[in-house]
Write an enzyme that holds these catalytic residues in place. Structure first.
Site, short mmCIF file in Angstrom:
data_model
loop_
_atom_site.label_atom_id
_atom_site.label_comp_id
_atom_site.label_asym_id
_atom_site.label_seq_id
_atom_site.Cartn_x
_atom_site.Cartn_y
_atom_site.Cartn_z
CD GLU A 71 -2.89 0.25 -0.30
OE1 GLU A 71 -3.32 1.00 -0.40
OE2 GLU A 71 -2.98 -1.22 -1.36
CB SER B 112 18.16 -6.89 -9.45
OG SER B 112 17.35 -6.18 -8.56
CG HIS C 124 7.44 -10.00 -10.47
ND1 HIS C 124 8.24 -11.03 -10.59
CD2 HIS C 124 8.41 -8.88 -11.29
CE1 HIS C 124 9.20 -10.38 -10.01
NE2 HIS C 124 9.41 -9.16 -10.67
CB SER C 125 7.10 -6.49 -8.13
OG SER C 125 7.31 -5.15 -9.78
#
Lengths: 482, 358
Positions: free
Chosen positions: A159, A245, A374-375
């Site tokens: 959020e 990453s 996923h993100s």
């Protein structure tokens, strides 16, 4: 006996009869290949006698045959034709080869779907005759609390990104059991090499909500000094290597680290996590192969959650999952229900014992589902049905499933539940406020740690940059001090 | 610096040594006590023996290192230090470096060998995205400084596309690693020991042509040569030449011939390419007003371009002529055409004269 661990918390449950094992053993495999059915799986209870811990010297190819395989009961996949005339064996540098006049190709898929180990049913009730490692009330409650905390943390940080307060986030929703149960089965001395969907392991080890928030906001209390995107946590005091990453690059690191632990004779292993997508990378192959050859105590945990961003596993590989690949490398493997916290705990516990005591790698394929996108840069309803996501979120939630088990044991109740949830929520909101208001790291941290010392070219560049900042302060963010 | 006395002739098939002489005083940073005549691979072998002897947490691994390696650099190590510390790896460069990073991250000295620099590319991701950023991205909580990657590089007379490459430029573009290239046996031993003990990941390229050809008096004791310090190996006043590795001996021959024409050449061995010693090069350029850079790697985007741009930025008004680069051609490294491809002594000499007469 391999399952007896030094700490008192874990006792084997249900060691009563080997009958209980038959559920776990693939006895009846009507192999596509052969009439005789070799046991493809190891009997768990009759674990091999402990390897001589001094003999971790590398074997030359000459001594390939016997010692390396003293620990498995698996037989070669090729059939040995019962007719004695045709039975001919040959020793060659790679080992024994049994000849056969029948031309047989290994099938591209095993005829029997690989067994998936689970202990709790979908309603969180113990499956009868299941074999698992007992978990104390204290640990079980901590596991559940951590899983719930992880859920709340994910929801709130997600959020926060949507509100524009942090630049990026990715959730672990649906994979809480893998995160927490595996972490609970390890010790704090075990070295963790995460991918990026395992903050629960760090949470279990004691990383605070404030520390998570600091990294996401990249403030001056971030151990990473604000250099990386949110969720790229790392903590040396928790033996949790910094997330990068890049996919699967951490897997061979874990092997090297495990080798170091073995050389130092430490009672510890290396553990590395990755998703189904990561297993397509060359680094996965490289690492498993190296781990087998170097006989390193490393646990490979694959979160097979069905999706690599938008790529389903059917576009990712055609092997029957991941555990079968381990065998191809000479790595002992198991497939586990990743949403069953008790099964995950037991499998990781067992894997750890094997890894450390036998100096071997172990591969665990944890079957699960990536409930979240996923993100924050992804909207997964674009490539999968929304009701599929909802079904996994509600009906297959690993957190609820484990809660039912601890409630059945009388270790949890609705009051404890609401207290936990509101307390965590408040702590998180506060942590975010504090993290958001904190200063960013100074510009000087742009130039440090590239090397151990700052080289002259970077000193020059820093000097030039400061002159530029003085000339054009409006170009630069106000919250980064210089 | 009598490099020509160290290195046998590289012309044609003749590998005869010109002769051996003690080194000039320009290499004054190492005492000559107990020096023994040896070639490059022996000097490297000695460095590795010392590295493993002095640090029980040092390891040597890579393809075929156990029996001594395809260039004999790792001879005797497995027998002396055991198979747990000196071992063959599977044929997988990304695995070699990835494994090495993990080993180094736990505080060990991981000395990884890549069999030929031509095969280093599968490991490029691990080197660039992982090793180089390991310390920075963790906020200095972790580092893999104990990692050293060694690889034979450069022309060998008959290597063709895949046994002759000089890939140093790719790595010079990566903040976080060091790139070091020795010119001779004595240099190699001291530099390699420094690389191994340096707390940063290092890529060490060894000029394979010199493995046997270069013979020099190398001190037997444990010594280290500083990184990021260039060395003026020949003093001069008319033009500065900058190079590294095997190319320096070619450049030195050109300098000697240029002297016959009255041109005084200053020759600098860069040794460490990143972070490189700008100060020494600039000081020389301020003296001579002319620069020539020479390397085997293709000219476009080669490391000579970085040196040139940097010198022009900082010494523009002092320069009497454009910066010259005498380098390999922009082609894959050819077999039959190798003599045409290479930056030969005469190419360098022509460029010296052109620059001086600009």
């Amino acid at each position: 006996m391999a399952f007896c661990s030094k700490s008192s918390r874990n006792i084997i449950n249900n060691l009563k009869s080997k009958l209980g094992l038959s559920r776990l053993m693939n006895r009846g495999s009507d192999g596509c290949l052969n009439k005789t059915n070799p046991d493809r799986f190891l009997p768990l209870i009759t674990l091999p006698q402990l390897r001589n811990p001094d003999s971790y010297s590398h074997k030359t190819s000459h001594s390939f045959s016997s010692q390396r395989f003293q620990s498995t009961t698996s037989e070669p996949q090729f059939a040995s034709v019962p007719n004695g005339e045709h039975n001919q064996e040959l020793d060659f540098p790679g080992g024994k080869v049994v000849f056969s006049p029948e031309m047989r190709f290994l099938s591209e898929s095993p005829c029997v779907y690989n067994n998936c180990y689970r202990v709790l049913d979908d309603n969180g009730q113990l499956i009868s005759n299941s074999i698992f490692v007992q978990v104390s009330e204290k640990i079980a409650v901590k596991m559940y609390s951590s899983m719930a905390t992880l859920q709340i943390l994910d929801t709130i940080f997600f959020e926060a990104q949507r509100q524009g307060r942090i630049s990026f986030y990715l959730t672990t929703i649906g994979e809480e059991a893998i995160n927490i149960a595996s972490a609970a089965a390890l010790t704090s001395d075990d070295i963790v090499f995460p991918q990026y969907r395992e903050p629960g392991v760090l949470l279990w080890r004691g990383f605070t909500l404030q520390e998570f928030a600091n990294q996401c906001f990249g403030n001056k209390a971030d151990y990473g000094k604000g250099r990386q995107m949110p969720i790229h946590y790392g903590s040396n005091k928790h033996n949790y290597f910094t997330v990068s990453s890049t996919i699967a690059t951490q897997i061979p690191h874990a092997v090297g680290a495990a080798y170091s632990l073995k050389m130092d004779k430490k009672d510890a292993c290396a553990v590395t996590y990755f998703g189904d997508g990561g297993t397509s990378e060359g680094d996965f192959h490289a690492a498993l192969n190296f781990a087998a050859v170097t006989e390193s105590p490393v646990i490979f945990i694959c979160r097979n959650n069905g999706w690599a961003i938008s790529t389903p596993t059917s576009d990712q590989f055609r092997s029957e999952g991941i555990a079968v690949r381990g065998q191809a490398y000479g790595v002992r493997s198991i497939r586990v229900d990743g949403n069953d916290a008790l099964a995950m705990y037991s499998a990781v516990h067992a894997a750890r014992e094997m890894a450390i005591n036998e100096h071997r790698p172990v591969l665990i394929e944890a079957i699960t589902y990536r409930v979240g996108h996923h993100s924050t840069s992804d909207d997964s309803t674009k490539y999968r049905p929304a009701d599929e996501i909802e079904w996994w979120r509600m009906a297959r939630d690993p957190v609820t499933r484990f809660r039912k088990w601890i409630e059945t044991n009388g270790w949890w109740g609705s009051e404890a539940e609401s207290q936990l949830r509101s307390s965590i929520r408040n702590q998180l909101l506060q942590a975010i406020q504090i993290a958001e208001r904190a200063e960013k790291p100074p510009v000087n941290d742009l130039f440090t740690d590239v090397y151990d010392n700052i080289p002259s070219n970077l000193r020059d560049q820093e000097k030039l940059l400061r002159e530029t900042i003085n000339r054009h302060p409006e170009d630069y963010p106000a919250d980064v001090p210089f | 610096m009598a490099l020509r006395n160290i290195i046998g002739k590289r012309i044609g098939n003749g590998i005869g040594l010109v002769g051996r002489r003690s080194l000039s005083t320009s290499t004054s940073d190492v005492e000559n006590r107990n020096a023994k005549s040896m070639n490059l691979y022996s000097a490297i072998n000695q460095a590795l023996h010392l590295a493993l002897e002095t640090d029980p947490r040092a390891f040597v691994f890579g393809e075929d290192v156990s029996f001594g390696g395809v260039f004999r650099c790792t001879t005797g190590l497995a027998d002396r230090f055991g198979k747990a510390r000196v071992f063959n790896t599977p044929l997988c460069e990304q695995g070699i470096v990835g494994f090495g990073i993990g080993l180094a991250a736990m505080g060990n000295r991981a000395i990884a060998e890549i069999q030929f620099a031509d095969y280093i590319y599968p490991a490029f991701d691990q080197i660039v995205n992982e090793a180089a950023k390991f310390r920075y991205r963790s906020g200095n909580q972790f580092n893999c400084g104990g990692l050293t990657i060694r690889a034979p590089y450069g022309a060998v007379g008959h290597g063709g596309h895949y046994h002759s490459q000089s890939p140093e430029a790719f790595f010079c573009h990566v903040p976080g690693i060091k790139v070091v290239i020795p010119r001779s046996p004595r240099q190699a031993k001291g530099l390699l020991l420094s690389c191994i003990r340096d707390p940063n990941p290092v890529v060490f390229f060894e000029p394979k042509w010199l493995y046997r050809l270069a013979v020099e008096e190398v001190p037997e004791h444990d010594y280290m040569l500083p990184l990021s310090k260039a060395e003026v190996i020949r003093q001069g006043s008319d033009i500065t030449l900058v190079g590294w590795g095997a190319q320096l001996s070619i450049m030195e021959q050109a300098c000697i011939e240029a002297e016959k024409d009255g041109i005084s050449c200053e020759l600098i061995d860069l040794k460490t390419l990143i972070p490189w010693d700008k100060e020494t090069v600039e000081a020389s350029v301020r003296k001579t007003g002319r620069v020539l850079i020479s390397h085997e790697a293709p000219v476009t985007g080669g490391f000579g371009a970085e040196i040139s741009a940097s010198i022009v930025e900082r010494c523009f008004l002092r320069l009497e002529a454009p910066v010259a680069r005498v380098c390999g051609l922009d082609t894959p490294f050819p077999l039959v055409f190798e003599p045409f491809y290479m930056p030969s002594k005469n190419k360098v000499l022509d460029a010296i004269k052109a620059t001086v007469n600009y």
